[in-house]
Design an enzyme around this catalytic site. Structure first.
Site, PDB file in Angstrom:
ATOM      1  N   GLU A 156      57.157  38.384 -57.351  1.00 47.54           N
ATOM      2  CA  GLU A 156      58.031  37.255 -57.029  1.00 47.54           C
ATOM      3  C   GLU A 156      59.508  37.560 -57.259  1.00 47.54           C
ATOM      4  O   GLU A 156      60.374  36.984 -56.596  1.00 47.54           O
ATOM      5  CB  GLU A 156      57.629  36.016 -57.856  1.00 47.54           C
ATOM      6  CG  GLU A 156      56.316  35.376 -57.455  1.00 47.54           C
ATOM      7  CD  GLU A 156      55.105  35.966 -58.148  1.00 47.54           C
ATOM      8  OE1 GLU A 156      54.033  35.359 -58.080  1.00 47.54           O
ATOM      9  OE2 GLU A 156      55.235  37.060 -58.774  1.00 47.54           O
TER      10      GLU A 156
ATOM     11  N   GLY B 290      50.565  34.778 -56.136  1.00 48.15           N
ATOM     12  CA  GLY B 290      49.564  33.735 -56.311  1.00 48.15           C
ATOM     13  C   GLY B 290      48.145  34.257 -56.215  1.00 48.15           C
ATOM     14  O   GLY B 290      47.229  33.711 -56.839  1.00 48.15           O
TER      15      GLY B 290
ATOM     16  N   ALA C 200      51.508  33.936 -52.011  1.00 45.35           N
ATOM     17  CA  ALA C 200      51.687  32.599 -51.443  1.00 45.35           C
ATOM     18  C   ALA C 200      52.262  32.713 -50.036  1.00 45.35           C
ATOM     19  O   ALA C 200      52.883  33.718 -49.679  1.00 45.35           O
ATOM     20  CB  ALA C 200      52.614  31.774 -52.326  1.00 45.35           C
TER      21      ALA C 200
ATOM     22  N   GLU D  94      47.368  35.578 -59.589  1.00 42.77           N
ATOM     23  CA  GLU D  94      47.205  34.423 -60.476  1.00 42.77           C
ATOM     24  C   GLU D  94      45.862  33.747 -60.248  1.00 42.77           C
ATOM     25  O   GLU D  94      45.177  33.345 -61.197  1.00 42.77           O
ATOM     26  CB  GLU D  94      48.352  33.444 -60.248  1.00 42.77           C
ATOM     27  CG  GLU D  94      49.692  33.969 -60.742  1.00 42.77           C
ATOM     28  CD  GLU D  94      50.874  33.140 -60.274  1.00 42.77           C
ATOM     29  OE1 GLU D  94      51.787  32.910 -61.084  1.00 42.77           O
ATOM     30  OE2 GLU D  94      50.886  32.717 -59.085  1.00 42.77           O
TER      31      GLU D  94
END
Length: 293
Positions: free
Chosen positions: A148, A125, A82, A128
Site C-alpha cells: 500500500e 487486502g 483491493a 490481510e
C-alpha cells in the site's frame, strides 16, 4: 454496512443453490469450498465481493452439515489486493461516514475453522484476508505482501496489526514474564520492512516466518487444504469451535486470563455428549462417532 440475511437451512444442500457473481461456493462433503472469482481483475477485492463473501459465510456458519471452510482464489492470484478503481475517487468524509471496509473483516467472526489456500499473489487486502483465516496453506509460487505504501496509503484491514509481534510484560512474584504474541506471524522487524518498502515475500519465506503453516505444489494446494478441512470436520463441531475460540483469545488476553478461559472451556466439554463419546471410544479402542452434541 451490509448485514447479510441468515437463511434457516439445516442441511448442506442449500450451498448448491447459492449463486454469486464474484465468488463460487461448493460442497466437498462436510467442507465448504469458497473461491474468489474475479479472474480478469486477479480477484481484486471490492465491496460487492465482500457483500457476497459475508453472505456465503453467514449461511455456511448456519449449516449444521458443514464443519470447516476452505477459501481460495485462482492459480494466478488468491487476491492481488483491493480494487483501486473503487477506491481512487473516494474521500475521507465518504470513508469515515460509511466506515469503509469495516465489513471486510466480518470473516473473523465465523466460528467454524477457515483454511486459506493461497496460490499466486496475496497482496494488500488479499494478504490481510488470508491472515484473517485460521490456517494458511500456500502454493509454491505464492507471494505475500502489503504494498500500500506504493499507492500513498497504508494497510486498512489489519496488515499492520496481524503481522506485528507484540511483546507484553507482567509482574508476578517480582519476576517479569515476557509474553510474546505472534499476532499472525512475522514479527515487528519483518512487518516494518514489508509495510514500509512494499516488498514481497515468497511462500518459503512465509513458511519460515510462521505466516503460513505448509507449502504445497500449486496444483495440489486446494486438494491438500480440503483434506485438512475434512479431518477437522470429522471431529465434534462444538469442540472444534471451542478450540478455535481458545486459540484466538490467546492473542487478546493476558496469560492468566487465557489460561482461565482455556480451563473453563475444557470444563465445558464435559457437558457435551461428544466428550463422553470420545473418551469412551478411546477406552473401548474403537473409532468415536461424534454427533455434534
Amino acid at each position: 454496512m451490509f448485514h447479510p440475511t441468515r437463511r434457516s437451512f439445516t442441511t448442506s444442500s442449500f450451498l448448491r443453490s447459492l449463486k454469486y457473481e464474484n465468488i463460487t461456493v461448493e460442497n466437498r462433503g462436510k467442507v465448504a469450498l469458497v473461491t474468489l472469482n474475479r479472474p480478469k481483475q486477479l480477484n481484486a477485492l471490492c465491496s460487492p465481493l465482500f457483500k457476497e463473501l459475508n453472505d456465503a459465510m453467514e449461511n455456511i456458519q448456519a449449516d449444521s452439515k458443514i464443519g470447516a471452510i476452505v477459501l481460495t482464489g485462482s492459480q494466478k492470484a488468491f487476491a492481488a489486493g483491493a480494487d483501486i478503481k473503487e477506491m481512487s475517487t473516494q474521500t475521507f468524509i465518504d470513508n469515515y461516514k460509511s466506515n469503509f471496509i469495516a465489513d471486510w473483516t466480518k470473516i473473523t467472526t465465523v466460528r467454524k475453522p477457515i483454511i486459506a489456500a493461497v496460490n499466486g499473489f496475496a497482496l494488500g487486502g488479499g494478504c490481510e484476508l488470508a491472515m484473517m483465516c485460521d490456517i494458511i496453506y500456500a502454493g509454491e509460487e505464492a507471494k505475500f505482501g502489503q504494498p500500500e505504501i506504493k499507492l500513498g496509503t497504508i494497510p486498512g484491514a489489519g496488515g499492520t496489526q496481524r503481522f506485528t509481534n507484540h511483546i507484553f510484560s507482567n509482574t508476578e512474584n517480582r519476576n517479569f514474564v515476557f509474553l510474546k504474541r505472534l499476532t499472525h506471524a512475522v514479527g515487528k522487524s519483518k512487518a516494518m520492512e514489508m509495510v514500509l518498502t512494499g516488498s514481497l515475500i515468497s511462500a518459503q519465506e512465509a513458511l519460515s516466518s510462521g505466516l503460513v503453516a505448509k507449502v504445497f505444489p500449486s496444483d495440489k494446494l486446494v486438494e491438500e487444504a480440503v483434506k485438512t478441512a475434512e479431518i477437522i470436520s470429522s471431529y465434534s463441531n462444538p469442540i472444534v469451535m471451542m478450540c478455535k475460540e481458545a486459540v484466538n483469545k490467546a492473542f487478546e488476553l493476558s496469560l492468566n486470563e487465557g489460561l482461565h478461559l482455556e480451563r473453563r472451556l475444557f470444563h465445558a466439554t464435559f457437558a457435551t455428549a461428544d466428550r463422553k463419546e470420545g473418551m469412551s471410544a478411546f477406552v473401548e479402542k474403537r473409532k468415536a462417532k461424534f454427533e455434534d452434541k
